[in-house]
Design a protein around this motif. Structure first.
Motif, PDB file in Angstrom:
ATOM      1  N   GLY A  77      12.688  76.981  46.808  1.00 24.36           N
ATOM      2  CA  GLY A  77      11.835  76.556  47.908  1.00 24.36           C
ATOM      3  C   GLY A  77      12.446  75.582  48.886  1.00 24.36           C
ATOM      4  N   LEU A  78      13.759  75.613  49.026  1.00 24.55           N
ATOM      5  CA  LEU A  78      14.423  74.722  49.977  1.00 24.55           C
ATOM      6  C   LEU A  78      14.583  75.414  51.327  1.00 24.55           C
ATOM      7  N   THR A  79      14.232  74.722  52.401  1.00 20.67           N
ATOM      8  CA  THR A  79      14.539  75.226  53.731  1.00 20.67           C
ATOM      9  C   THR A  79      15.990  74.881  54.072  1.00 20.67           C
ATOM     10  N   VAL A  80      16.527  75.553  55.046  1.00 21.17           N
ATOM     11  CA  VAL A  80      17.892  75.256  55.483  1.00 21.17           C
ATOM     12  C   VAL A  80      17.988  73.807  55.965  1.00 21.17           C
ATOM     13  N   LYS A  81      16.955  73.354  56.686  1.00 18.72           N
ATOM     14  CA  LYS A  81      16.968  71.983  57.195  1.00 18.72           C
ATOM     15  C   LYS A  81      16.962  70.970  56.060  1.00 18.72           C
ATOM     16  N   ARG A  82      16.133  71.228  55.047  1.00 14.21           N
ATOM     17  CA  ARG A  82      16.065  70.314  53.905  1.00 14.21           C
ATOM     18  C   ARG A  82      17.383  70.314  53.140  1.00 14.21           C
ATOM     19  N   LEU A  83      17.979  71.481  52.941  1.00 13.23           N
ATOM     20  CA  LEU A  83      19.263  71.565  52.242  1.00 13.23           C
ATOM     21  C   LEU A  83      20.335  70.818  53.012  1.00 13.23           C
ATOM     22  N   SER A  84      20.259  70.890  54.331  1.00  9.84           N
ATOM     23  CA  SER A  84      21.220  70.159  55.161  1.00  9.84           C
ATOM     24  C   SER A  84      21.097  68.655  54.943  1.00  9.84           C
ATOM     25  N   LEU A  85      19.867  68.177  54.838  1.00 11.50           N
ATOM     26  CA  LEU A  85      19.635  66.746  54.659  1.00 11.50           C
ATOM     27  C   LEU A  85      20.187  66.232  53.329  1.00 11.50           C
ATOM     28  N   ILE A  86      20.002  67.021  52.264  1.00 14.43           N
ATOM     29  CA  ILE A  86      20.426  66.530  50.945  1.00 14.43           C
ATOM     30  C   ILE A  86      21.884  66.835  50.632  1.00 14.43           C
ATOM     31  N   SER A  87      22.483  67.736  51.383  1.00 16.56           N
ATOM     32  CA  SER A  87      23.876  68.117  51.097  1.00 16.56           C
ATOM     33  C   SER A  87      24.875  67.492  52.059  1.00 16.56           C
ATOM     34  N   GLY A  88      24.399  67.101  53.263  1.00 20.70           N
ATOM     35  CA  GLY A  88      25.324  66.592  54.263  1.00 20.70           C
ATOM     36  C   GLY A  88      26.033  67.688  55.031  1.00 20.70           C
ATOM     37  N   VAL A  89      25.710  68.950  54.735  1.00 19.08           N
ATOM     38  CA  VAL A  89      26.277  70.095  55.448  1.00 19.08           C
ATOM     39  C   VAL A  89      25.344  70.415  56.618  1.00 19.08           C
ATOM     40  N   THR A  90      25.888  70.602  57.784  1.00 20.76           N
ATOM     41  CA  THR A  90      25.053  70.817  58.960  1.00 20.76           C
ATOM     42  C   THR A  90      24.271  72.121  58.863  1.00 20.76           C
ATOM     43  N   VAL A  91      23.162  72.178  59.586  1.00 17.18           N
ATOM     44  CA  VAL A  91      22.341  73.384  59.620  1.00 17.18           C
ATOM     45  C   VAL A  91      23.154  74.573  60.126  1.00 17.18           C
ATOM     46  N   THR A  92      23.938  74.348  61.160  1.00 13.52           N
ATOM     47  CA  THR A  92      24.765  75.424  61.720  1.00 13.52           C
ATOM     48  C   THR A  92      25.741  75.967  60.684  1.00 13.52           C
ATOM     49  N   THR A  93      26.362  75.066  59.913  1.00  9.74           N
ATOM     50  CA  THR A  93      27.326  75.482  58.900  1.00  9.74           C
ATOM     51  C   THR A  93      26.648  76.256  57.780  1.00  9.74           C
ATOM     52  N   ILE A  94      25.446  75.819  57.379  1.00 10.46           N
ATOM     53  CA  ILE A  94      24.723  76.528  56.325  1.00 10.46           C
ATOM     54  C   ILE A  94      24.352  77.929  56.794  1.00 10.46           C
ATOM     55  N   LYS A  95      23.909  78.052  58.031  1.00 12.21           N
ATOM     56  CA  LYS A  95      23.561  79.374  58.555  1.00 12.21           C
ATOM     57  C   LYS A  95      24.786  80.275  58.621  1.00 12.21           C
ATOM     58  N   TYR A  96      25.914  79.696  59.002  1.00  9.91           N
ATOM     59  CA  TYR A  96      27.170  80.460  59.009  1.00  9.91           C
ATOM     60  C   TYR A  96      27.516  80.903  57.594  1.00  9.91           C
ATOM     61  N   PHE A  97      27.392  79.963  56.644  1.00  4.45           N
ATOM     62  CA  PHE A  97      27.679  80.266  55.242  1.00  4.45           C
ATOM     63  C   PHE A  97      26.792  81.410  54.739  1.00  4.45           C
ATOM     64  N   GLU A  98      25.508  81.349  55.020  1.00  6.27           N
ATOM     65  CA  GLU A  98      24.580  82.354  54.511  1.00  6.27           C
ATOM     66  C   GLU A  98      24.773  83.708  55.187  1.00  6.27           C
ATOM     67  N   SER A  99      25.310  83.697  56.404  1.00  7.98           N
ATOM     68  CA  SER A  99      25.577  84.972  57.081  1.00  7.98           C
ATOM     69  C   SER A  99      26.727  85.733  56.428  1.00  7.98           C
ATOM     70  N   SER A 100      27.507  85.028  55.607  1.00  5.16           N
ATOM     71  CA  SER A 100      28.631  85.667  54.919  1.00  5.16           C
ATOM     72  C   SER A 100      28.169  86.718  53.920  1.00  5.16           C
ATOM     73  N   ARG A 101      26.893  86.680  53.549  1.00  4.52           N
ATOM     74  CA  ARG A 101      26.360  87.728  52.667  1.00  4.52           C
ATOM     75  C   ARG A 101      26.588  89.106  53.273  1.00  4.52           C
ATOM     76  N   GLU A 102      26.484  89.169  54.591  1.00  4.28           N
ATOM     77  CA  GLU A 102      26.598  90.447  55.292  1.00  4.28           C
ATOM     78  C   GLU A 102      27.976  90.680  55.878  1.00  4.28           C
ATOM     79  N   ASN A 103      28.521  89.647  56.533  1.00  9.08           N
ATOM     80  CA  ASN A 103      29.777  89.878  57.253  1.00  9.08           C
ATOM     81  C   ASN A 103      31.025  89.491  56.472  1.00  9.08           C
ATOM     82  N   GLY A 104      30.866  88.756  55.347  1.00 11.16           N
ATOM     83  CA  GLY A 104      32.015  88.403  54.521  1.00 11.16           C
ATOM     84  C   GLY A 104      32.964  87.407  55.145  1.00 11.16           C
ATOM     85  N   LYS A 105      32.511  86.681  56.160  1.00 15.75           N
ATOM     86  CA  LYS A 105      33.393  85.690  56.783  1.00 15.75           C
ATOM     87  C   LYS A 105      33.669  84.542  55.807  1.00 15.75           C
TER      88      LYS A 105
END
Length: 281
Positions: free
Chosen positions: A36-64
């Motif tokens: 139940g974590l939102t990307v914004k909440r995960l960003s707050l507790i991890s120190g990883v930016t929202v943009t970076t998390i979205k890029y990371f999660e897009s790797s499921r499809e594009n493999g970047k």
């Protein structure tokens, strides 16, 4: 030109068609949603930016590809076990040596405390050598030489992610314990030599693929570099103590050479010595 990844077990099996990037991204993204974590909440507790998390999660499809700092931050924030998230590289994995005994640790700590007393004299030696060098090298800067020595002595870099500092320290200790130079490790792992320097200093955020190449070259599980549990922390301390002991042994001959050089400088520049040599002739 970027260095082509070496054909290791990891590259051949795990990174073909970016399979591992897709797998890790999928697993962490699904876990985030399940708890139940939102990307914004995960960003707050991890120190990883929202943009970076979205890029990371897009790797499921594009493999970047994504970085060690990103995956380490997300794994720790979601309290996952890196050993379960990151599979072994497929090459040889060697167990760590038994921990140093209490008596050896005590001797090491006492000896290193004694070494601290020599630091002021060593810095004075740098200044004196600079003065001698200026006779034929007027551009030599004593202040710069001392500053460089001081910065090297303060080995913890500023403005660097904690996970990258940990990665670098563990990497350096394992390399030293193999009795490898940085060039040796670069060649074995297929990683650029310049990257080895900055990764060890905790000043580069390498890709997950680079982590696997280094782990396979050093015969260690890749997750060890980003584990944050107490067992891994204690293993790191023991490895660093062993590495410090090896470095001390390697420095003995260099100090002996330095003492011989200092005596040569003193003897060949001393008026009395020069006069005696002239009279003998």
């Amino acid at each position: 030109m970027a260095k082509k990844p070496k054909e290791t077990q990891a590259n051949a099996r795990l990174f073909v068609d970016s399979l591992l990037y897709k797998r890790v991204s999928t697993e962490l993204t699904e876990h985030r949603k399940n708890i139940g974590l939102t990307v914004k909440r995960l960003s707050l507790i991890s120190g990883v930016t929202v943009t970076t998390i979205k890029y990371f999660e897009s790797s499921r499809e594009n493999g970047k590809g994504f970085s060690v700092g990103t995956v380490a931050g997300l794994i720790k924030a979601m309290k996952l076990d890196p050993m379960r998230v990151l599979p072994p590289h497929g090459g040889l994995i060697v167990d760590f040596p038994p921990k140093l005994t209490a008596s050896k640790v005590k001797l090491l700590l006492q000896s290193t405390e004694n070494l601290k007393t020599f630091k002021p004299q060593i810095l004075d030696l740098i200044r004196s050598l600079t003065d001698v060098a200026r006779v034929v090298k007027p551009d030599v800067d004593a202040a710069l030489a001392v500053f460089t020595a001081e910065e090297t002595y303060n080995v913890t870099p500023q403005n660097s992610l904690e996970s990258l500092i940990t990665f670098g320290r563990r990497l350096r200790s394992l390399r030293i314990l193999k009795d490898w130079s940085r060039a040796d490790l670069a060649n074995a792992a297929g990683v650029a030599l310049g990257s080895i320097f900055v990764i060890e200093a905790g000043m580069q955020n390498p890709s997950l693929q680079t982590l696997y190449q280094l782990a396979e070259a050093l015969n260690v599980h890749p997750a060890f570099f980003i584990r944050y549990d107490e067992v891994a922390a204690k293993q790191q301390i023991d490895l660093e103590r062993r590495a410090a002991s090896m470095i001390a042994g390697d420095q003995i001959s260099q100090v002996s050479d330095l003492l011989a050089t200092l005596e040569y400088i003193r003897r060949t520049t001393s008026p009395a010595e020069v006069l005696n040599d002239t009279q003998t002739k």
